[in-house]
Design a protein around this motif. Structure first.
Motif, mmCIF file in Angstrom:
data_model
loop_
_atom_site.group_PDB
_atom_site.id
_atom_site.type_symbol
_atom_site.label_atom_id
_atom_site.label_comp_id
_atom_site.label_asym_id
_atom_site.label_seq_id
_atom_site.Cartn_x
_atom_site.Cartn_y
_atom_site.Cartn_z
ATOM 1 N N LEU A 61 0.818 -1.210 0.000
ATOM 2 C CA LEU A 61 0.000 0.000 0.000
ATOM 3 C C LEU A 61 0.853 1.261 0.000
ATOM 4 C CD1 LEU A 61 -2.793 -0.975 2.571
ATOM 5 C CD2 LEU A 61 -2.835 -1.178 0.079
ATOM 6 N N ALA A 62 1.849 1.313 0.864
ATOM 7 C CA ALA A 62 2.629 2.538 1.037
ATOM 8 C C ALA A 62 3.432 2.906 -0.205
ATOM 9 C CB ALA A 62 3.568 2.392 2.234
ATOM 10 N N ARG A 63 3.953 1.900 -0.907
ATOM 11 C CA ARG A 63 4.788 2.189 -2.079
ATOM 12 C C ARG A 63 4.068 1.899 -3.386
ATOM 13 N NH1 ARG A 63 10.396 -0.823 -2.427
ATOM 14 N NH2 ARG A 63 10.685 0.371 -0.505
ATOM 15 N N PHE A 64 3.584 0.682 -3.565
ATOM 16 C CA PHE A 64 3.025 0.300 -4.860
ATOM 17 C C PHE A 64 1.619 0.866 -5.073
ATOM 18 C CE2 PHE A 64 5.865 -3.470 -3.847
ATOM 19 C CZ PHE A 64 6.959 -2.888 -4.463
ATOM 20 N N GLY A 65 0.926 1.175 -3.991
ATOM 21 C CA GLY A 65 -0.364 1.833 -4.132
ATOM 22 C C GLY A 65 -0.233 3.174 -4.832
ATOM 23 N N TYR A 66 0.925 3.797 -4.724
ATOM 24 C CA TYR A 66 1.171 5.091 -5.361
ATOM 25 C C TYR A 66 0.972 5.021 -6.869
ATOM 26 C CZ TYR A 66 3.819 9.264 -6.815
ATOM 27 O OH TYR A 66 4.209 10.462 -7.383
ATOM 28 N N SER A 67 1.324 3.903 -7.472
ATOM 29 C CA SER A 67 1.193 3.771 -8.923
ATOM 30 C C SER A 67 -0.255 3.922 -9.372
ATOM 31 C CB SER A 67 1.739 2.408 -9.383
ATOM 32 O OG SER A 67 1.617 2.256 -10.780
ATOM 33 N N VAL A 68 -1.201 3.350 -8.620
ATOM 34 C CA VAL A 68 -2.605 3.410 -8.999
ATOM 35 C C VAL A 68 -3.203 4.786 -8.695
ATOM 36 C CG1 VAL A 68 -4.787 2.164 -8.877
ATOM 37 C CG2 VAL A 68 -2.685 0.985 -8.295
ATOM 38 N N VAL A 69 -2.767 5.384 -7.602
ATOM 39 C CA VAL A 69 -3.280 6.697 -7.217
ATOM 40 C C VAL A 69 -2.672 7.814 -8.073
ATOM 41 C CG1 VAL A 69 -3.473 8.323 -5.270
ATOM 42 C CG2 VAL A 69 -3.631 5.877 -4.853
ATOM 43 N N LEU A 70 -1.482 7.576 -8.620
ATOM 44 C CA LEU A 70 -0.691 8.628 -9.258
ATOM 45 C C LEU A 70 -1.434 9.466 -10.298
ATOM 46 C CD1 LEU A 70 1.898 10.188 -9.781
ATOM 47 C CD2 LEU A 70 2.684 8.294 -11.234
ATOM 48 N N PRO A 71 -2.111 8.886 -11.307
ATOM 49 C CA PRO A 71 -2.722 9.764 -12.325
ATOM 50 C C PRO A 71 -3.678 10.793 -11.733
ATOM 51 C CG PRO A 71 -2.664 7.499 -13.111
ATOM 52 C CD PRO A 71 -2.267 7.463 -11.664
ATOM 53 N N ALA A 72 -4.535 10.376 -10.805
ATOM 54 C CA ALA A 72 -5.481 11.309 -10.193
ATOM 55 C C ALA A 72 -4.773 12.283 -9.259
ATOM 56 C CB ALA A 72 -6.558 10.539 -9.428
ATOM 57 N N MET A 73 -3.799 11.805 -8.506
ATOM 58 C CA MET A 73 -3.047 12.668 -7.598
ATOM 59 C C MET A 73 -2.232 13.695 -8.384
ATOM 60 S SD MET A 73 -0.377 11.427 -4.656
ATOM 61 C CE MET A 73 0.433 12.583 -3.548
ATOM 62 N N GLN A 74 -1.658 13.264 -9.488
ATOM 63 C CA GLN A 74 -0.867 14.154 -10.329
ATOM 64 C C GLN A 74 -1.734 15.285 -10.886
ATOM 65 O OE1 GLN A 74 1.268 11.959 -13.314
ATOM 66 N NE2 GLN A 74 2.457 13.717 -14.009
ATOM 67 N N ALA A 75 -2.939 14.936 -11.310
ATOM 68 C CA ALA A 75 -3.856 15.958 -11.813
ATOM 69 C C ALA A 75 -4.318 16.876 -10.690
ATOM 70 C CB ALA A 75 -5.063 15.289 -12.479
ATOM 71 N N GLY A 76 -4.608 16.311 -9.526
ATOM 72 C CA GLY A 76 -5.086 17.110 -8.411
ATOM 73 C C GLY A 76 -4.075 18.108 -7.895
ATOM 74 N N LEU A 77 -2.796 17.754 -7.957
ATOM 75 C CA LEU A 77 -1.739 18.636 -7.464
ATOM 76 C C LEU A 77 -1.003 19.365 -8.583
ATOM 77 C CD1 LEU A 77 -0.192 16.420 -4.621
ATOM 78 C CD2 LEU A 77 -1.901 18.243 -4.418
ATOM 79 N N SER A 78 -1.447 19.171 -9.834
ATOM 80 C CA SER A 78 -0.848 19.837 -11.009
ATOM 81 C C SER A 78 0.651 19.553 -11.109
ATOM 82 C CB SER A 78 -1.094 21.351 -10.954
ATOM 83 O OG SER A 78 -2.477 21.640 -10.923
ATOM 84 N N LEU A 79 1.007 18.265 -11.059
ATOM 85 C CA LEU A 79 2.408 17.852 -11.122
ATOM 86 C C LEU A 79 2.755 17.365 -12.511
ATOM 87 C CD1 LEU A 79 2.591 15.729 -7.836
ATOM 88 C CD2 LEU A 79 3.322 18.103 -8.138
ATOM 89 N N ASP A 80 3.967 17.679 -12.999
ATOM 90 C CA ASP A 80 4.455 17.058 -14.221
ATOM 91 C C ASP A 80 5.090 15.716 -13.867
ATOM 92 O OD1 ASP A 80 6.891 17.715 -13.070
ATOM 93 O OD2 ASP A 80 7.413 19.252 -14.553
ATOM 94 N N ASN A 81 5.604 15.006 -14.868
ATOM 95 C CA ASN A 81 6.170 13.681 -14.615
ATOM 96 C C ASN A 81 7.418 13.753 -13.740
ATOM 97 O OD1 ASN A 81 4.255 12.238 -16.167
ATOM 98 N ND2 ASN A 81 5.312 12.808 -18.044
#
Length: 408
Positions: free
Chosen positions: A20-40
């Motif tokens: 959860l702590a590390r690999f869960g990030y991969s699934v959350v990333l697209p939505a989190m990236q959009a929510g925080l306006s982050l580039d790659n």
């Protein structure tokens, strides 16, 4: 019977600390990236912040487990990781997200190294690979759970779905911390287990105590560490940006990407068990070479064949070998230095793993922004995995340590 209960608790600890702590990030990333306006690049740096925290505590966690036993280290580590995930859900920008991801990594490093180092005290040498292999399936269970769960949470909660996902991950990990505190105890000699001896707690151990220098002076341990760097650098690129590449470049919806992520988890469910047993049979060196070559092919396919067939083949190949290298490394540390120093040795080589993991996401994110595609980053991962195979091929088979005084 007690050892199997402890193994079950350890598997759940890996589920929280890594899955959860590390690999869960991969699934959350697209939505989190959009929510925080982050580039790659920013997304990669968040993964790096998490792994930097992991690196900072991994060696200390192993040493603390070797000195005091795993119970408190695992429970406290999971509590910190769970709290860090809950706080990640409150982030309002890159800086706060990086801070909480780093805190999550600190807890993960302490907990995971303590878990993976304790099997040398609970299981005899010919069962260590098997036990380690079962424990790492905790990460597989997390992939199976998070793959379909996160898209549903995001669909239900919209723009705040990624925050809710972190709250759910954190709460689950806090529950696991309490469970580990209740279940993990020092073994009883009648069960063939003596964790007091295995971990250096008060016992009729030699008057000189733990000989820490054996860890840092062992050429075999350093060699294992160098192989671990290659694994850490290559696989973390794959896991961090797996869903992102599918959604941004592969034409997948979040639900479809989550389903493939889950399929990879199902494929990986037996990988630690399988390769841990294989390493018990053919030796750690041969198993490491085979797995590293499988990873090389998987990462290359993900880069060079961007079709559903290519992505699926890559995911299945990685799945059947995913968590095997950490399981083999944990068993190898017990082989080389015996159960008393196995946690400290595992913590030491995890520093090497951590260096690779810290560098991988940052480099891959910057490459993707520069090239406009993640393909070059995955090709780099394949090349580094191949270097890991070459390094593993030059390992000397380690005879079982004469310092097996704590092994059952």
């Amino acid at each position: 019977m007690r050892r199997w209960l402890v193994l079950a608790a350890g598997t759940l600890a890996v589920f929280g600390a890594l899955g959860l702590a590390r690999f869960g990030y991969s699934v959350v990333l697209p939505a989190m990236q959009a929510g925080l306006s982050l580039d790659n690049t920013g997304a990669g740096m968040l993964a790096t912040a998490n792994l930097a925290g992991y690196l900072a505590l991994s060696a200390v966690g192993g040493a603390l487990a070797a000195r005091f036993g795993p119970r408190v280290v695992i429970a406290l580590g999971l509590a910190v990781a769970g709290g860090g995930m809950c706080l990640t859900g409150t982030a309002d920008g890159f800086a706060t997200a990086a801070l909480w991801r780093c805190l999550t990594g600190l807890g993960s490093g302490a907990a995971n190294v303590a878990v993976m180092g304790m099997w040398a005290g609970w299981f005899p040498p010919h069962r260590r690979g098997l036990a380690s292999g079962i424990a790492v399936t905790g990460s597989s269970l997390a992939l199976i759970t998070a793959g379909p769960l996160v898209p549903r949470i995001i669909a239900s909660f919209g723009a705040t779905g990624w925050r809710v996902s972190w709250y759910v991950f954190g709460a689950a990990t806090l529950v696991i911390a309490l469970l580990c505190l209740m279940v993990i105890r020092s073994g009883h000699p009648a069960e063939g287990v003596n964790l007091g001896t295995a971990y250096g707690a008060p016992s009729p151990a030699p008057a000189g105590g733990l000989r820490w220098g054996l860890v840092y002076r062992s050429g075999a341990v350093w060699h294992l560490g160098l192989v671990y760097i290659a694994f850490g650098f290559s696989y973390i690129i794959y896991m961090t940006f797996f869903v992102k590449r599918l959604v941004a470049e592969g034409g997948y919806s979040r639900e479809a990407a989550g389903s493939l992520f889950m399929a990879m988890g199902w494929a990986s469910l037996v990988c630690g068990l399988l390769w841990g047993a294989v390493s018990d049979r053919i030796g750690r060196r041969g198993a490491l070479v085979i797995v590293s070559l499988i990873h090389t092919v998987s990462f290359a396919l993900f880069a060079l064949l961007p079709t559903p067939a290519g992505f699926t083949a890559s995911a299945i190949l990685f799945g059947i070998s995913a968590w095997s290298i950490p399981a083999i490394m944990a068993a190898a540390c017990g082989d080389i230095l015996g159960p008393r120093l196995a946690p400290a040795a595992l913590g030491f080589i995890t520093l090497f793993l951590g260096v690779g993991q810290v560098l991988g996401p940052a480099v891959a994110g910057a490459m993707a922004d520069g090239a406009g595609s993640f393909a070059p980053a995955f090709l780099l991962a394949a090349a580094v995995a191949f270097l890991g195979a070459l390094g593993a091929a030059t390992l000397r088979p380690a005879p079982l340590s004469p310092r097996e005084e704590g092994a059952p």
